[in-house]
Design a protein around this motif. Structure first.
Motif, PDB file in Angstrom:
ATOM      1  N   PRO A   1      15.047  -9.548 -14.229  1.00 11.38           N
ATOM      2  CA  PRO A   1      15.796  -8.515 -13.143  1.00 11.38           C
ATOM      3  C   PRO A   1      15.116  -7.925 -12.379  1.00 11.38           C
ATOM      4  O   PRO A   1      15.429  -6.906 -11.828  1.00 11.38           O
ATOM      5  N   VAL A   2      13.837  -8.041 -12.128  1.00 15.47           N
ATOM      6  CA  VAL A   2      12.858  -7.098 -11.378  1.00 15.47           C
ATOM      7  C   VAL A   2      13.042  -7.304  -9.868  1.00 15.47           C
ATOM      8  O   VAL A   2      13.379  -7.760  -9.127  1.00 15.47           O
ATOM      9  N   GLN A   3      13.353  -5.548  -9.383  1.00 13.72           N
ATOM     10  CA  GLN A   3      13.965  -5.958  -8.289  1.00 13.72           C
ATOM     11  C   GLN A   3      12.913  -5.325  -7.104  1.00 13.72           C
ATOM     12  O   GLN A   3      12.993  -6.014  -5.893  1.00 13.72           O
ATOM     13  N   ASP A   4      11.690  -4.959  -7.642  1.00 13.33           N
ATOM     14  CA  ASP A   4      10.555  -4.813  -7.029  1.00 13.33           C
ATOM     15  C   ASP A   4       9.268  -4.987  -7.268  1.00 13.33           C
ATOM     16  O   ASP A   4       8.961  -4.562  -7.871  1.00 13.33           O
ATOM     17  N   PRO A   5       8.987  -5.915  -7.275  1.00 16.93           N
ATOM     18  CA  PRO A   5       7.828  -6.907  -8.050  1.00 16.93           C
ATOM     19  C   PRO A   5       7.307  -6.295  -7.524  1.00 16.93           C
ATOM     20  O   PRO A   5       5.855  -6.800  -8.033  1.00 16.93           O
ATOM     21  N   THR A   6       6.012  -5.710  -6.042  1.00 19.29           N
ATOM     22  CA  THR A   6       4.691  -5.503  -5.644  1.00 19.29           C
ATOM     23  C   THR A   6       4.995  -4.120  -6.740  1.00 19.29           C
ATOM     24  O   THR A   6       3.653  -4.358  -7.271  1.00 19.29           O
ATOM     25  N   LEU A   7       5.737  -3.366  -6.863  1.00 21.80           N
ATOM     26  CA  LEU A   7       5.877  -2.058  -7.762  1.00 21.80           C
ATOM     27  C   LEU A   7       6.018  -2.518  -9.261  1.00 21.80           C
ATOM     28  O   LEU A   7       5.320  -1.822 -10.221  1.00 21.80           O
ATOM     29  N   PHE A   8       5.933  -3.373  -9.075  1.00 25.07           N
ATOM     30  CA  PHE A   8       6.343  -3.412 -10.903  1.00 25.07           C
ATOM     31  C   PHE A   8       5.114  -3.672 -11.647  1.00 25.07           C
ATOM     32  O   PHE A   8       4.660  -3.661 -12.076  1.00 25.07           O
ATOM     33  N   VAL A   9       4.699  -4.981 -10.629  1.00 18.64           N
ATOM     34  CA  VAL A   9       2.894  -5.616 -11.019  1.00 18.64           C
ATOM     35  C   VAL A   9       2.032  -4.935 -10.942  1.00 18.64           C
ATOM     36  O   VAL A   9       0.808  -4.743 -11.860  1.00 18.64           O
ATOM     37  N   GLY A  10       2.050  -3.864  -9.785  1.00 19.36           N
ATOM     38  CA  GLY A  10       1.062  -2.531  -9.891  1.00 19.36           C
ATOM     39  C   GLY A  10       1.396  -1.390 -10.699  1.00 19.36           C
ATOM     40  O   GLY A  10      -0.093  -0.935 -11.236  1.00 19.36           O
TER      41      GLY A  10
END
Length: 213
Positions: A115-124
């Motif tokens: 359900p992640v809409q912003d993968p870059t922010l989540f992985v960071g």
């Protein structure tokens, strides 16, 4: 760090056990929600992921100093300064937790959806969480190793120290799930970076006193 990597490679059962723990926990979560005929909602998805990562971090980092014998620590004392030991332990545990977190996240997304809409922010955010957990738990492991009931002390000291960091991590990951703008998470991310720097600085300054005790 090289010594820890070699030791981990020789004792691959411990690493396999950590991967098995992450995989089995994710599978239990999948079974729990599949009985209800669907995937977990985004808040539950987020909370379960950080619970899995938190307990995986405690199990992975706890052995950092607890597995070192007193004789080996005395041997290190004659070879290297204490700052080199604590920084190497933090760096190694951060890499170990980052690998576990990314592997767990990949399996988690495959099994329970993405359900992640912003993968870059989540992985960071996950990378900051791995570094924060590693630095905090490594110092706590060094303190607990000096006590008799070290495993219990590790848990008692570790969880209260990680609660503020965990709240910020959950907030940022929730913003990433909702696809909010980066500005909504900027202050929380800066606070996380500051917490990591503070814990690293405290470890660097205080570990020599713990080393001599």
């Amino acid at each position: 760090m090289l010594k820890d990597f070699r030791l981990e490679w020789r004792q691959r059962a411990a690493l396999n056990g950590m991967l098995l723990y992450v995989g089995s926990t994710v599978f239990v979560c999948f079974l729990s929600f599949s009985l209800k005929g669907g995937l977990p909602p985004a808040p539950a998805w987020n909370a379960l992921f950080w619970i899995i990562l938190l307990f995986s971090a405690v199990n992975a980092v706890a052995k950092g100093f607890l597995q070192e014998s007193r004789g080996r620590m005395l041997y290190y004392y004659t070879l290297v300064p204490p700052q080199a030991v604590i920084l190497a332990k933090i760096a190694y545990n951060a890499l170990l937790l980052l690998g576990l977190a990314l592997a767990g996240l990949g399996l988690y997304m495959i099994v329970l959806g993405n359900p992640v809409q912003d993968p870059t922010l989540f992985v960071g955010n996950v990378a900051l969480g791995a570094l924060g957990f590693a630095s905090t738990l490594t110092l706590v492991s060094g303190i607990a190793a000096k006590a008799t009931n070290s495993n219990t002390l590790m848990v008692v000291l570790g969880f209260p120290l990680m609660i503020p960091m965990l709240l910020l991590l959950i907030k940022v990951s929730k913003n990433a799930l909702d696809g909010l703008e980066f500005e909504a998470s900027e202050s929380a991310l800066l606070t996380l970076v500051a917490l990591n720097l503070i814990v690293g600085a405290v470890s660097y300054l205080l570990f020599p006193f713990l080393w001599r005790s």
